[in-house]
Structures are given as structure tokens and as C-alpha cells.
Design a protein around this motif. Structure first.
Motif, PDB file in Angstrom:
ATOM      1  N   VAL A   1       0.837  -1.206   0.000  1.00  0.00           N
ATOM      2  CA  VAL A   1       0.000   0.000   0.000  1.00  0.00           C
ATOM      3  C   VAL A   1       0.868   1.250   0.000  1.00  0.00           C
ATOM      4  O   VAL A   1       0.537   2.246  -0.664  1.00  0.00           O
ATOM      5  N   GLY A   2       1.976   1.228   0.730  1.00  0.00           N
ATOM      6  CA  GLY A   2       2.864   2.381   0.748  1.00  0.00           C
ATOM      7  C   GLY A   2       3.355   2.736  -0.636  1.00  0.00           C
ATOM      8  O   GLY A   2       3.437   3.918  -1.006  1.00  0.00           O
ATOM      9  N   GLU A   3       3.676   1.731  -1.421  1.00  0.00           N
ATOM     10  CA  GLU A   3       4.158   1.960  -2.782  1.00  0.00           C
ATOM     11  C   GLU A   3       3.050   2.474  -3.687  1.00  0.00           C
ATOM     12  O   GLU A   3       3.209   3.478  -4.386  1.00  0.00           O
ATOM     13  N   THR A   4       1.908   1.790  -3.685  1.00  0.00           N
ATOM     14  CA  THR A   4       0.834   2.162  -4.604  1.00  0.00           C
ATOM     15  C   THR A   4       0.126   3.441  -4.174  1.00  0.00           C
ATOM     16  O   THR A   4      -0.254   4.267  -5.014  1.00  0.00           O
TER      17      THR A   4
ATOM     18  N   ALA B   1      14.370   2.385  -1.817  1.00  0.00           N
ATOM     19  CA  ALA B   1      15.506   2.660  -2.702  1.00  0.00           C
ATOM     20  C   ALA B   1      16.120   1.368  -3.236  1.00  0.00           C
ATOM     21  O   ALA B   1      16.414   1.260  -4.434  1.00  0.00           O
ATOM     22  N   ALA B   2      16.295   0.376  -2.351  1.00  0.00           N
ATOM     23  CA  ALA B   2      16.890  -0.887  -2.783  1.00  0.00           C
ATOM     24  C   ALA B   2      15.977  -1.624  -3.759  1.00  0.00           C
ATOM     25  O   ALA B   2      16.446  -2.218  -4.743  1.00  0.00           O
ATOM     26  N   GLY B   3      14.667  -1.586  -3.492  1.00  0.00           N
ATOM     27  CA  GLY B   3      13.730  -2.252  -4.388  1.00  0.00           C
ATOM     28  C   GLY B   3      13.723  -1.632  -5.767  1.00  0.00           C
ATOM     29  O   GLY B   3      13.722  -2.335  -6.785  1.00  0.00           O
ATOM     30  N   ASP B   4      13.718  -0.283  -5.837  1.00  0.00           N
ATOM     31  CA  ASP B   4      13.764   0.395  -7.132  1.00  0.00           C
ATOM     32  C   ASP B   4      15.081   0.135  -7.840  1.00  0.00           C
ATOM     33  O   ASP B   4      15.127  -0.002  -9.075  1.00  0.00           O
ATOM     34  N   LEU B   5      16.151   0.066  -7.066  1.00  0.00           N
ATOM     35  CA  LEU B   5      17.464  -0.197  -7.651  1.00  0.00           C
ATOM     36  C   LEU B   5      17.497  -1.557  -8.337  1.00  0.00           C
ATOM     37  O   LEU B   5      17.983  -1.698  -9.466  1.00  0.00           O
ATOM     38  N   VAL B   6      16.948  -2.573  -7.671  1.00  0.00           N
ATOM     39  CA  VAL B   6      16.959  -3.929  -8.231  1.00  0.00           C
ATOM     40  C   VAL B   6      15.981  -4.062  -9.385  1.00  0.00           C
ATOM     41  O   VAL B   6      16.319  -4.591 -10.452  1.00  0.00           O
ATOM     42  N   ALA B   7      14.747  -3.548  -9.203  1.00  0.00           N
ATOM     43  CA  ALA B   7      13.703  -3.760 -10.207  1.00  0.00           C
ATOM     44  C   ALA B   7      13.880  -2.884 -11.438  1.00  0.00           C
ATOM     45  O   ALA B   7      13.650  -3.344 -12.569  1.00  0.00           O
TER      46      ALA B   7
ATOM     47  N   LEU C   1      10.336 -10.683 -10.980  1.00  0.00           N
ATOM     48  CA  LEU C   1      11.600 -11.333 -10.636  1.00  0.00           C
ATOM     49  C   LEU C   1      12.175 -10.739  -9.359  1.00  0.00           C
ATOM     50  O   LEU C   1      12.691 -11.465  -8.502  1.00  0.00           O
ATOM     51  N   SER C   2      12.068  -9.423  -9.212  1.00  0.00           N
ATOM     52  CA  SER C   2      12.564  -8.774  -7.996  1.00  0.00           C
ATOM     53  C   SER C   2      11.823  -9.284  -6.767  1.00  0.00           C
ATOM     54  O   SER C   2      12.439  -9.570  -5.732  1.00  0.00           O
ATOM     55  N   ALA C   3      10.497  -9.406  -6.885  1.00  0.00           N
ATOM     56  CA  ALA C   3       9.709  -9.922  -5.758  1.00  0.00           C
ATOM     57  C   ALA C   3      10.163 -11.333  -5.401  1.00  0.00           C
ATOM     58  O   ALA C   3      10.292 -11.675  -4.217  1.00  0.00           O
ATOM     59  N   GLY C   4      10.397 -12.161  -6.407  1.00  0.00           N
ATOM     60  CA  GLY C   4      10.857 -13.521  -6.156  1.00  0.00           C
ATOM     61  C   GLY C   4      12.211 -13.552  -5.464  1.00  0.00           C
ATOM     62  O   GLY C   4      12.436 -14.356  -4.543  1.00  0.00           O
ATOM     63  N   LEU C   5      13.119 -12.674  -5.884  1.00  0.00           N
ATOM     64  CA  LEU C   5      14.452 -12.635  -5.275  1.00  0.00           C
ATOM     65  C   LEU C   5      14.388 -12.201  -3.815  1.00  0.00           C
ATOM     66  O   LEU C   5      15.067 -12.779  -2.951  1.00  0.00           O
TER      67      LEU C   5
ATOM     68  N   GLY D   1       7.281  -6.108  -0.709  1.00  0.00           N
ATOM     69  CA  GLY D   1       5.949  -5.535  -0.852  1.00  0.00           C
ATOM     70  C   GLY D   1       5.880  -4.497  -1.953  1.00  0.00           C
ATOM     71  O   GLY D   1       4.895  -4.430  -2.703  1.00  0.00           O
ATOM     72  N   ALA D   2       6.927  -3.682  -2.075  1.00  0.00           N
ATOM     73  CA  ALA D   2       6.950  -2.660  -3.121  1.00  0.00           C
ATOM     74  C   ALA D   2       6.970  -3.294  -4.502  1.00  0.00           C
ATOM     75  O   ALA D   2       6.290  -2.818  -5.426  1.00  0.00           O
ATOM     76  N   SER D   3       7.737  -4.357  -4.662  1.00  0.00           N
ATOM     77  CA  SER D   3       7.801  -5.045  -5.954  1.00  0.00           C
ATOM     78  C   SER D   3       6.459  -5.674  -6.303  1.00  0.00           C
ATOM     79  O   SER D   3       6.016  -5.636  -7.451  1.00  0.00           O
ATOM     80  N   ILE D   4       5.783  -6.247  -5.285  1.00  0.00           N
ATOM     81  CA  ILE D   4       4.451  -6.814  -5.513  1.00  0.00           C
ATOM     82  C   ILE D   4       3.475  -5.713  -5.919  1.00  0.00           C
ATOM     83  O   ILE D   4       2.683  -5.869  -6.863  1.00  0.00           O
ATOM     84  N   GLY D   5       3.527  -4.577  -5.223  1.00  0.00           N
ATOM     85  CA  GLY D   5       2.645  -3.466  -5.541  1.00  0.00           C
ATOM     86  C   GLY D   5       2.853  -2.947  -6.950  1.00  0.00           C
ATOM     87  O   GLY D   5       1.888  -2.691  -7.696  1.00  0.00           O
TER      88      GLY D   5
END
Length: 282
Positions: free
Chosen positions: A50-53, A173-179, A188-192, A226-230
Motif C-alpha cells: 500500500v505504501g508503494e501504490t 531505494a533498494a527495491g527500485d534499484l533492483v527492479a 523477478l525482484s519480488a521472487g528474489l 511488498g513494493a515489488s508486488i505493488g
């Protein structure tokens, strides 16, 4: 990850980890943090989604610009935290509202650095990691424990929420960096990140990784998960998402969060009453 991750050292920490002055005198309040059960992890991941979306939704719909939305949500977060600090015990509605608000604000902080100030994601990820480490060091030097079973003083609660804020900013920041920057895509990021959390659980239960550190590492990793899922659910198919949009995704996850919070409020399944007073001093 089960309640055993932060709870395995509970008895040892409650008797030995707190400084001597914290084990004397009258108790100030009950623990302000829920027991770490399956419900905790499910709601935590939902809040990060929810924070992401919601951050994207508010930025798109309110017409205030990224800076205006950030100021508005930060003010609302302060108001919610004032209520949280004034409670004498864990209240599911107030606590999880604070977590959801911090998730949104943490996302907006990272987005401001990237979009408005042009700070590279590599730089912001490293900076937030350093800030989080500084908070952990200050918390431990002050309280001699990072256990969430003893968030029962104003000082410890302050350290706790500051830590939570930096875990969300770091995770964004880390999630955006990877995805995005590494172009791995949202699914793929969510899976990792899910695999990384599973690895922490294995390290704890089979290799003896410290219970408290297991909890905090998993807590940090649930943010980019959660951010990657969102993003995967809400972003257009052309960008690698399912195209549900931020409105549908936010409403769906908020509904589930609300249902779980109401259930926990009624059943108190995430509350453990202390066997004896656990006096703490500010």
C-alpha cells in the motif's frame, strides 16, 4: 517467518539484555509492539505494498506535486505518531495505521531524492543503510537490546519508529534499484526478495543466526518485497506489470489490512500479556 524468530531469545533478553537501571522501579506501560506472528508478517507486507501504490496514487490524483504530497503525508504521519505515543499499550488500529503511513512517507522520501533531487538510487540506498546502522548502534548503546519485546518506554519507542522509517526508505531505494535500475522487472525482484527472506529463516532455524537480527533483516527485506508486488500489480503491462492500477491495488490491499486489524483487535491474537511487570525507565 514465525513468531519464534524474534521470540527465541525473549526470556534471555528480558532478564539479561536490559541495563540494570531498566529492571528496577515501576512499569511505565505495556509493550507497544505486537507479537510477531504470521499475521504480523502478512500485514507488514500488505502495508509496504500500500505504501508503494498509495504514494503513486496520491502523487497522481491530488495535484500537489511530489513535494506537496510528501509534506502533507509527513504531517499526517506526525499526527498518527502523536496518538501512538500517547497510548499506554499496543492498539492494532493505531499501530498499523502508523506503519502504513510510514510506508507511504518512506516511499515519498526516496522518490523525492530520486525524482526531484536527482540522487542516484545507488547513493540513496547506501545512505539509508548507513543511517539505519547509526540508529541501530545508538539504540543498542542506549538500551543494550534491539528486542521488540521491550518497546515500553518513550525512548525505546522513539528508536523503534525511527528504525522503521529508515527500513522503509532503504527498502524503497533498494527495491527500485533492483527492479528498475538493474532492469530485473517487478516479478523477478519480488521472487528474489522472497528467497532472501526464506534464506534468513533458514539461517536462523538451522544455523543459529541471532533471533533479533533475523527479525530486523527480514523486516528490512519485506519492504522491497511488498513494493515489488505493488508495482507488479499496479503498473501497466507495457512496463512489466499486470495493469490493475494504483486505485484498485490500493483499495484491495487496504481492505485486507482493515479486515485483519479488526480481527486482531477483537481476538487479541497478537498480544502476549507479560507474566510479571517489566519495569523500564526513560
Amino acid at each position: 517467518m514465525s513468531a519464534d524468530i524474534p521470540g527465541a531469545l525473549e526470556a534471555h533478553e528480558s532478564s539479561n539484555s536490559a541495563p540494570a537501571h531498566a529492571r528496577t522501579g515501576p512499569r511505565l506501560r505495556w509493550n507497544k509492539v505486537p507479537e510477531v506472528t504470521l499475521y504480523f508478517w502478512v500485514i507488514k507486507v500488505l502495508c509496504t505494498t500500500v505504501g508503494e501504490t498509495a504514494a503513486d496514487l496520491l502523487n497522481e490524483k491530488l495535484g500537489l506535486g511530489l513535494t506537496g504530497v510528501s509534506l502533507l503525508m509527513s504531517a499526517l504521519l506526525v499526527a498518527v505518531l502523536v496518538v501512538q505515543f500517547r497510548t499506554s499499550a499496543y492498539r492494532p488500529g493505531v499501530y498499523w495505521l502508523a506503519v502504513a503511513m510510514i510506508s507511504i512517507v518512506g516511499t515519498l522520501i526516496s522518490d523525492n531524492l530520486t525524482d526531484n533531487l536527482g540522487v542516484p538510487l545507488e547513493t540513496s540506498t547506501i545512505a539509508f543503510a548507513i543511517l539505519l546502522a547509526v540508529v541501530f548502534i545508538a539504540w543498542y548503546r542506549s538500551e543494550r537490546t534491539l528486542s521488540i519485546h521491550h518497546i515500553d518506554t518513550t525512548r525505546r519507542e522513539s528508536f523503534y519508529w525511527l528504525t522503521v522509517l529508515f527500513t522503509f526508505a532503504l527498502g524503497t531505494a533498494a527495491g527500485d534499484l533492483v527492479a528498475e535500475r538493474m532492469d530485473l522487472g517487478y516479478s523477478l525482484s519480488a521472487g528474489l526478495f522472497a528467497l532472501a527472506i526464506a534464506a534468513v529463516a533458514v539461517a536462523h532455524f538451522t544455523l543459529g543466526l541471532d533471533a533479533v537480527w533475523s527479525f530486523w533483516i527480514a523486516y528490512i527485506l519485506t519492504r522491497p518485497l511488498g513494493a515489488s508486488i505493488g508495482d507488479y500489480l499496479s503498473q501497466p503491462t507495457a512496463d512489466g506489470g499486470l495493469g490493475l492500477g494504483t486505485v484498485i491495488t490500493s483499495v484491495l490491499f487496504l481492505s485486507v489490512i482493515l479486515g485483519l486489524v479488526v480481527y486482531l483487535t477483537v481476538t487479541r491474537r497478537d498480544v502476549r500479556e507479560p507474566a510479571r511487570p517489566s519495569a523500564q525507565a526513560d
